[in-house]
Design an enzyme around this catalytic site. Structure first.
Site, PDB file in Angstrom:
ATOM      1  N   GLU A 296     -17.550 -48.627 -24.968  1.00  0.00           N
ATOM      2  CA  GLU A 296     -18.472 -47.515 -25.324  1.00  0.00           C
ATOM      3  C   GLU A 296     -19.784 -48.261 -25.824  1.00  0.00           C
ATOM      4  OE1 GLU A 296     -19.301 -43.488 -27.819  1.00  0.00           O
ATOM      5  OE2 GLU A 296     -17.629 -45.160 -28.605  1.00  0.00           O
ATOM      6  N   LYS A 360     -18.937 -37.652 -21.870  1.00  0.00           N
ATOM      7  CA  LYS A 360     -18.319 -37.191 -22.938  1.00  0.00           C
ATOM      8  C   LYS A 360     -18.381 -35.731 -23.316  1.00  0.00           C
ATOM      9  CE  LYS A 360     -17.285 -38.701 -27.803  1.00  0.00           C
ATOM     10  NZ  LYS A 360     -17.744 -39.541 -28.863  1.00  0.00           N
ATOM     11  N   CYS A 413     -14.234 -42.591 -27.164  1.00  0.00           N
ATOM     12  CA  CYS A 413     -14.187 -42.866 -28.817  1.00  0.00           C
ATOM     13  C   CYS A 413     -13.444 -41.705 -29.362  1.00  0.00           C
ATOM     14  CB  CYS A 413     -15.799 -42.867 -29.252  1.00  0.00           C
ATOM     15  SG  CYS A 413     -15.834 -43.321 -31.190  1.00  0.00           S
TER      16      CYS A 413
END
Length: 533
Positions: A296, A360, A413
């Site tokens: 990321e 995300k 994440c």
């Protein structure tokens, strides 16, 4: 009629006097904070579960003391909150490192953030202590009360206000070893419930009034431990030994360039970061891979808007596929909208093609967006990551398509710490693809804790995990949470074949059903034990 805080409490002897009743609030709070901090030794990278057991037993003795005070509920909340504050302060102090990346702008906020988060998380343990105090008793039944209230409290903590399921009690069991395999049946909340109860059972040896009954409680705990270990050993033995190149799956190289987040954000390092990542495409690990995975935020710019870098990737990528995290910008109604995205590239007919994109969905509060923005803006507080405004969440997660590989369950994440996050991928995805910036955490406990929790997702879903994390653990992990290949420091890759899956686990199919059944069973057993005494 007497209130719960005024009702007569059962008499309990306290072999450790400092944890008993009628102690100064500062002393009981200090003891609780110390015990909470001690419990962190149970988590990664230590996994020293006896420290967690001692801490939990100490908390029960503290609650025994609270039950003898005139203001039982207030005392219980204070002791439970103080334990939680020490637990989260010692276990998550590393969040302060994120405020030092752009120190000129955020350093003054670091002390507030480092203490405010543990203070807020401690409230859950304080409220669980209050709930337990309503039916606290003197016998072994109070251990069931403790497990139910705190097990339910951890479930609430993981869901309320977007949730933060960090360092659940289940995670003291090292992922990939025997007891952790139980998470494939009952999930991390069920395993947390059993862990809280089983590790609390030595308390029955300390209270005088229970001298006749400890064998039954301890025998039950021993049976539970033996059953969990046996189940885990059977699963591990059936899966056989691990080998990086076993099987027929695609070869994957997941890694990072080895830069700290402070270096990434320094404009002077832009060219060096690009050159390092391009050089990683020429390494032997990348050359033999079918899929290359970068973390990321690998680049300090919007990758899709940098044609020179894209052309250089195209020239070096060859027949491979590249998955990399980057901020992405769209124009909606004339205004820029930013998403934290996972991009999949390959070369087709001489050109670099964006095969698929995952945006995300679960954003980090204060990191990717600012809750209650008008209030915090008035105080001069901004989110740590901003591109002319806050990030926009993507749609509900589903599967991600990559050439030469089965469908993947994508997680960016923070999303990897949430159990049952991507239910739409159940039965469809054959692996989990996780990219992360662990460099935010510095080289402290954070990257190890994050990696351990990511490995639990493999156990719970029955899917192998491929992880690329800047400043943290890049790895290929099999469906039982065992690392097949790992890379931790500096530029490089964890390389191996994608391990096989055995299909969805019980937990993947039915979610928290087992946890609900366990919670109800503990409640009924607790009621029965209370009535007997």
């Amino acid at each position: 009629m007497a209130t719960p805080s005024q009702a007569a409490a059962p008499e309990i002897r306290h072999p450790i006097a400092i944890l008993g009743p009628n102690k100064p609030a500062w002393l009981s709070g200090l003891c609780a904070m110390f015990l909470g901090a001690l419990a962190v030794l149970g988590h990664a990278p230590f996994h020293f579960w006896p420290a967690f057991a001692v801490s939990i037993c100490g908390l029960i003795l503290l609650l025994d003391g609270a039950s003898q005070n005139k203001k039982r509920l207030r005392s219980a909340f204070w002791r439970g909150w103080a334990w939680g504050f020490g637990y989260f302060l010692a276990g998550m102090f590393w969040v302060g490192n994120a405020f030092l990346v752009d120190a000129e702008k955020f350093a003054l906020l670091m002390p507030f953030a480092v203490t405010a988060l543990p203070a807020a998380m401690g409230v859950y343990w304080g409220l669980a202590s209050v709930a337990a105090m309503f039916i606290w008793g003197a016998g072994a039944a109070r251990l069931l009360t403790f497990a139910v209230c705190f097990g339910a409290g951890e479930f609430v903590r993981s869901h309320l206000f977007t949730g933060l399921p960090w360092n659940l009690p289940a995670y003291i069991w090292k992922p990939g070893e025997a007891i952790s395999q139980v998470a494939g049946l009952i999930g991390p909340y069920g395993l947390s419930l059993l862990t809280l109860w089983a590790l609390a059972t030595p308390v029955v040896l300390l209270a005088k009034g229970e001298a006749r009954r400890p064998p039954l409680t301890l025998i039950a705990a021993a049976i539970l431990a033996f059953g969990s270990l046996s189940y885990g050993f059977i699963q591990l033995r059936a899966a056989g030994p691990i080998s990086p190149m076993a099987g027929t799956g695609p070869i994957i190289a997941a890694g990072q360039a080895g830069f700290s987040q402070k270096e990434v954000w320094d404009p002077a390092n832009g060219s060096r970061i690009v050159e390092t990542y391009l050089g990683l495409l020429d390494t032997p690990d990348a050359q033999k891979a079918d899929i290359v995975v970068w973390p990321e935020g690998a680049f300090p710019f919007l990758l899709l808007e940098e044609p020179f870098v894209l052309n250089e990737i195209q020239a070096r990528l060859g027949p491979r596929t590249l998955a990399v995290g980057s901020i992405r910008r769209d124009l909606l109604a004339g205004q820029a909208s930013y998403t934290n995205s996972l991009l999949v590239f390959d070369v087709e007919q001489g050109g670099l093609t964006t095969r698929s994109v995952y945006d995300k969905h679960h954003l980090v509060p204060f990191g990717e967006y600012l809750p209650l923005r008008p209030i915090f803006n008035a105080l001069g507080i901004a989110s740590l990551v901003s591109y002319d405004g806050e990030m926009s969440p993507g749609p509900q997660p589903t599967t991600l398509s990559l050439p030469k590989a089965p469908l993947a369950d994508p997680r960016i994440c923070y999303e990897i710490v949430f159990p049952s996050f991507n239910k739409q991928a159940t039965g469809k995805a054959a692996w989990i693809l996780n990219v992360s910036i662990d460099a935010w955490y510095g080289d402290l406990l954070g990257p190890d804790q994050h990696y351990a929790q990511a490995r639990y997702r493999a156990i719970e879903t029955g899917l192998p995990l491929v992880r690329s994390a800047s400043g943290g653990w890049s790895a290929i992990v099999d469906r039982l949470g065992r690392p097949v290949a790992e890379h931790r420091a500096g530029a490089g890759y964890a390389t191996g074949r994608l391990p096989a899956t055995a299909g969805p686990t019980f937990y993947a199919r039915y979610g928290e059903v087992a946890f609900g059944v366990l919670l109800l069973s503990f409640c009924l057993m607790g009621v029965w034990r209370h009535k007997r005494h």
